[in-house]
Design an enzyme around this catalytic site. Structure first.
Site, PDB file in Angstrom:
ATOM      1  N   SER A 132       0.832  -1.208   0.000  1.00 19.15           N
ATOM      2  CA  SER A 132       0.000   0.000   0.000  1.00 19.15           C
ATOM      3  C   SER A 132       0.863   1.253   0.000  1.00 19.15           C
ATOM      4  O   SER A 132       0.347   2.347  -0.170  1.00 19.15           O
ATOM      5  CB  SER A 132      -0.932   0.001   1.208  1.00 19.15           C
ATOM      6  N   ASN A 186      -4.686   6.035  -0.572  1.00 15.41           N
ATOM      7  CA  ASN A 186      -4.009   6.311   0.701  1.00 15.41           C
ATOM      8  C   ASN A 186      -3.368   7.697   0.735  1.00 15.41           C
ATOM      9  O   ASN A 186      -3.171   8.265   1.806  1.00 15.41           O
ATOM     10  CB  ASN A 186      -2.964   5.235   1.005  1.00 15.41           C
TER      11      ASN A 186
HETATM   12  N1  3HC Z   1     -20.055 -12.119   2.481  1.00 15.49           N
HETATM   13  C1  3HC Z   1     -20.631 -11.425   1.466  1.00 15.49           C
HETATM   14  N2  3HC Z   1     -21.119 -10.177   1.606  1.00 15.49           N
HETATM   15  C2  3HC Z   1     -21.034  -9.611   2.818  1.00 15.49           C
HETATM   16  C3  3HC Z   1     -20.461 -10.267   3.915  1.00 15.49           C
HETATM   17  C4  3HC Z   1     -19.968 -11.574   3.713  1.00 15.49           C
HETATM   18  N3  3HC Z   1     -19.426 -12.269   4.694  1.00 15.49           N
HETATM   19  N4  3HC Z   1     -20.508  -9.449   4.987  1.00 15.49           N
HETATM   20  C5  3HC Z   1     -21.091  -8.326   4.568  1.00 15.49           C
HETATM   21  N5  3HC Z   1     -21.423  -8.424   3.271  1.00 15.49           N
HETATM   22  C6  3HC Z   1     -22.096  -7.416   2.453  1.00 15.49           C
HETATM   23  C7  3HC Z   1     -23.413  -7.053   3.084  1.00 15.49           C
HETATM   24  O1  3HC Z   1     -24.420  -7.959   2.751  1.00 15.49           O
HETATM   25  C8  3HC Z   1     -23.654  -5.680   2.525  1.00 15.49           C
HETATM   26  O2  3HC Z   1     -24.097  -5.773   1.182  1.00 15.49           O
HETATM   27  P1  3HC Z   1     -25.284  -4.822   0.630  1.00 15.49           P
HETATM   28  O3  3HC Z   1     -24.784  -3.415   0.775  1.00 15.49           O
HETATM   29  O4  3HC Z   1     -25.435  -5.253  -0.778  1.00 15.49           O
HETATM   30  O5  3HC Z   1     -26.430  -5.134   1.514  1.00 15.49           O
HETATM   31  C9  3HC Z   1     -22.263  -5.097   2.508  1.00 15.49           C
HETATM   32  O6  3HC Z   1     -21.367  -6.221   2.418  1.00 15.49           O
HETATM   33  C10 3HC Z   1     -21.963  -4.289   3.764  1.00 15.49           C
HETATM   34  O7  3HC Z   1     -21.998  -5.185   4.876  1.00 15.49           O
HETATM   35  P2  3HC Z   1     -22.860  -4.966   6.196  1.00 15.49           P
HETATM   36  O8  3HC Z   1     -24.113  -4.213   5.833  1.00 15.49           O
HETATM   37  O9  3HC Z   1     -23.034  -6.224   6.925  1.00 15.49           O
HETATM   38  O10 3HC Z   1     -21.913  -4.150   7.088  1.00 15.49           O
HETATM   39  P3  3HC Z   1     -21.724  -2.619   7.134  1.00 15.49           P
HETATM   40  O11 3HC Z   1     -22.833  -1.879   6.506  1.00 15.49           O
HETATM   41  O12 3HC Z   1     -21.381  -2.387   8.562  1.00 15.49           O
HETATM   42  O13 3HC Z   1     -20.424  -2.399   6.215  1.00 15.49           O
HETATM   43  C11 3HC Z   1     -18.157  -2.254   5.669  1.00 15.49           C
HETATM   44  C12 3HC Z   1     -19.192  -2.945   6.524  1.00 15.49           C
HETATM   45  C13 3HC Z   1     -18.336  -2.666   4.198  1.00 15.49           C
HETATM   46  C14 3HC Z   1     -16.794  -2.732   6.150  1.00 15.49           C
HETATM   47  C15 3HC Z   1     -18.340  -0.705   5.795  1.00 15.49           C
HETATM   48  O14 3HC Z   1     -18.345  -0.353   7.143  1.00 15.49           O
HETATM   49  C16 3HC Z   1     -17.276   0.066   5.081  1.00 15.49           C
HETATM   50  O15 3HC Z   1     -17.311   0.241   3.865  1.00 15.49           O
HETATM   51  N6  3HC Z   1     -16.289   0.566   5.877  1.00 15.49           N
HETATM   52  C17 3HC Z   1     -15.164   1.294   5.338  1.00 15.49           C
HETATM   53  C18 3HC Z   1     -14.118   0.320   4.890  1.00 15.49           C
HETATM   54  C19 3HC Z   1     -12.944   1.018   4.271  1.00 15.49           C
HETATM   55  O16 3HC Z   1     -12.822   2.238   4.218  1.00 15.49           O
HETATM   56  N7  3HC Z   1     -11.999   0.185   3.784  1.00 15.49           N
HETATM   57  C20 3HC Z   1     -10.793   0.694   3.207  1.00 15.49           C
HETATM   58  C21 3HC Z   1      -9.732   0.712   4.258  1.00 15.49           C
HETATM   59  S1  3HC Z   1      -8.213   1.363   3.641  1.00 15.49           S
HETATM   60  C22 3HC Z   1      -7.453   0.038   2.973  1.00 15.49           C
HETATM   61  O17 3HC Z   1      -7.886  -1.082   3.029  1.00 15.49           O
HETATM   62  C23 3HC Z   1      -6.166   0.326   2.282  1.00 15.49           C
HETATM   63  C24 3HC Z   1      -5.000  -0.204   3.047  1.00 15.49           C
HETATM   64  O18 3HC Z   1      -3.859   0.034   2.276  1.00 15.49           O
HETATM   65  C25 3HC Z   1      -4.845   0.413   4.394  1.00 15.49           C
END
Ligand code: 3HC
Length: 282
Positions: free
Chosen positions: A119, A190
């Site tokens: 990253s 990032n």
């Molecule tokens: N299998 C399949 N789908 C799943 C699942 C699973 N086990 N768990 C959740 N999902 C689906 C849900 O069904 C939902 O789908 P929908 O929108 O079509 O209904 C979607 O994923 C969102 O899940 P949830 O509704 O259960 O959970 P949340 O609404 O709490 O979302 C999250 C969780 C997607 C993690 C959300 O909080 C989010 O987007 N957070 C921000 C994450 C982020 O910013 N990530 C980037 C970090 S930076 C990075 O990674 C870079 C590195 O270099 C640091």
């Protein structure tokens, strides 16, 4: 070139998500960890995620079983010999990545493409240490990998057009939305996200608001899915610290300097969700 078998180096938070995503998209996938304990933990994480997906009605039990059927774990580098593409997702450390690719290079064919999920490290530098810098690119996924739609495809200085195209097409075949990013620390996302997260720590450190209120401000006020301190706990404070350090070393801009609190929380083992405590307790 057509990819059939994908290798993933590392089965941690990112590696397990990448391996699951590849297997779910139909690729035979081999994921390598250094020891049986780490491998079992990583495969367990994948099982849990697939199971949760079935419970939420996001995938059928057939898809879960087929995905698992296409996925094998190994601790031996020879297990990756048949791979058309090897994606590295190990610790964010240049020497460790160089060593890992050097080991893989002894077992794969000439056509095999290498990609790093780094990253923040310089992709050109990792590529240059291999014997195939033209067949090397960055492939940066986002956590949680099976859910987040974005992949940054990083074109390093020596990456050939054919490799760039093959890796971009591969990212699309995973059902992702790739974007092209330059080989500069933090790429696109990032570069914007890290100063924001570090600013949130500075705000908290200076008593601008409680952790809950800072997070509430950004979720309810700006529609972000997670507040910055929750997101920091989610990504890992150690990971964020390493990324910020690398970006600060390269750019020498205060926006990327890790705040003192981040360093101290990391030293105290408060790494976020994975250690049970960060800005919040889990
Ligand atoms: N299998 C399949 N789908 C799943 C699942 C699973 N086990 N768990 C959740 N999902 C689906 C849900 O069904 C939902 O789908 P929908 O929108 O079509 O209904 C979607 O994923 C969102 O899940 P949830 O509704 O259960 O959970 P949340 O609404 O709490 O979302 C999250 C969780 C997607 C993690 C959300 O909080 C989010 O987007 N957070 C921000 C994450 C982020 O910013 N990530 C980037 C970090 S930076 C990075 O990674 C870079 C590195 O270099 C640091």
């Amino acid at each position: 070139m057509t990819m059939q078998t994908v290798g993933v180096l590392g089965c941690g938070l990112m590696g397990s998500g990448i391996a699951q995503t590849c297997a779910q998209a139909g690729y035979r996938t081999v994921v390598r960890e250094v020891d049986e304990g780490a491998l079992a933990a990583g495969l367990g994480r994948i099982d849990k995620f697939l199971e949760a997906g079935v419970k939420k009605g996001k995938l059928t039990s057939e898809v879960r079983d087929e995905t698992r059927g296409r996925l094998t774990g190994t601790t031996r580098v020879e297990g990756l010999s048949a791979c058309d593409l090897v994606i590295e997702a190990i610790v964010e450390n240049l020497d460790a990545k160089r060593e890992a690719f050097a080991a893989v290079e002894t077992v794969v064919g000439d056509q095999t493409i290498f990609a790093s999920n780094t990253s923040s490290l310089c992709v050109t530098e990792i590529a240059a240490a291999t014997e195939r810098p033209d067949r090397f690119a960055g492939l940066h996924f986002f956590n949680p990998v099976p859910i987040m739609k974005l992949v940054e495809v990083v074109r390093a200085l020596p990456t050939s057009d054919a490799t760039y195209q093959a890796v971009f097409t591969f990212a699309e075949s995973l059902g992702k939305e790739p974007i092209t990013a330059p080989d500069r620390p933090g790429f696109i996302v990032n570069r914007l996200l890290v100063p924001y997260l570090l600013d949130a720590i500075r705000a908290y450190e200076r008593g601008i608001g409680t952790a809950e209120d800072i997070d509430k401000g950004m979720t309810l006020g700006c529609g972000h899915p997670m507040g910055p301190l929750t997101l920091l706990d989610f990504v890992g404070l150690d990971t964020t610290y390493y990324i910020a350090e690398i970006m600060f070393q390269e750019f020498k801009e205060p926006a990327y300097a890790p705040p003192p609190l981040l360093k101290r929380m990391m030293l105290a083992g408060r790494l976020g969700r994975k250690s049970g405590r960060g800005f919040y307790r889990y």
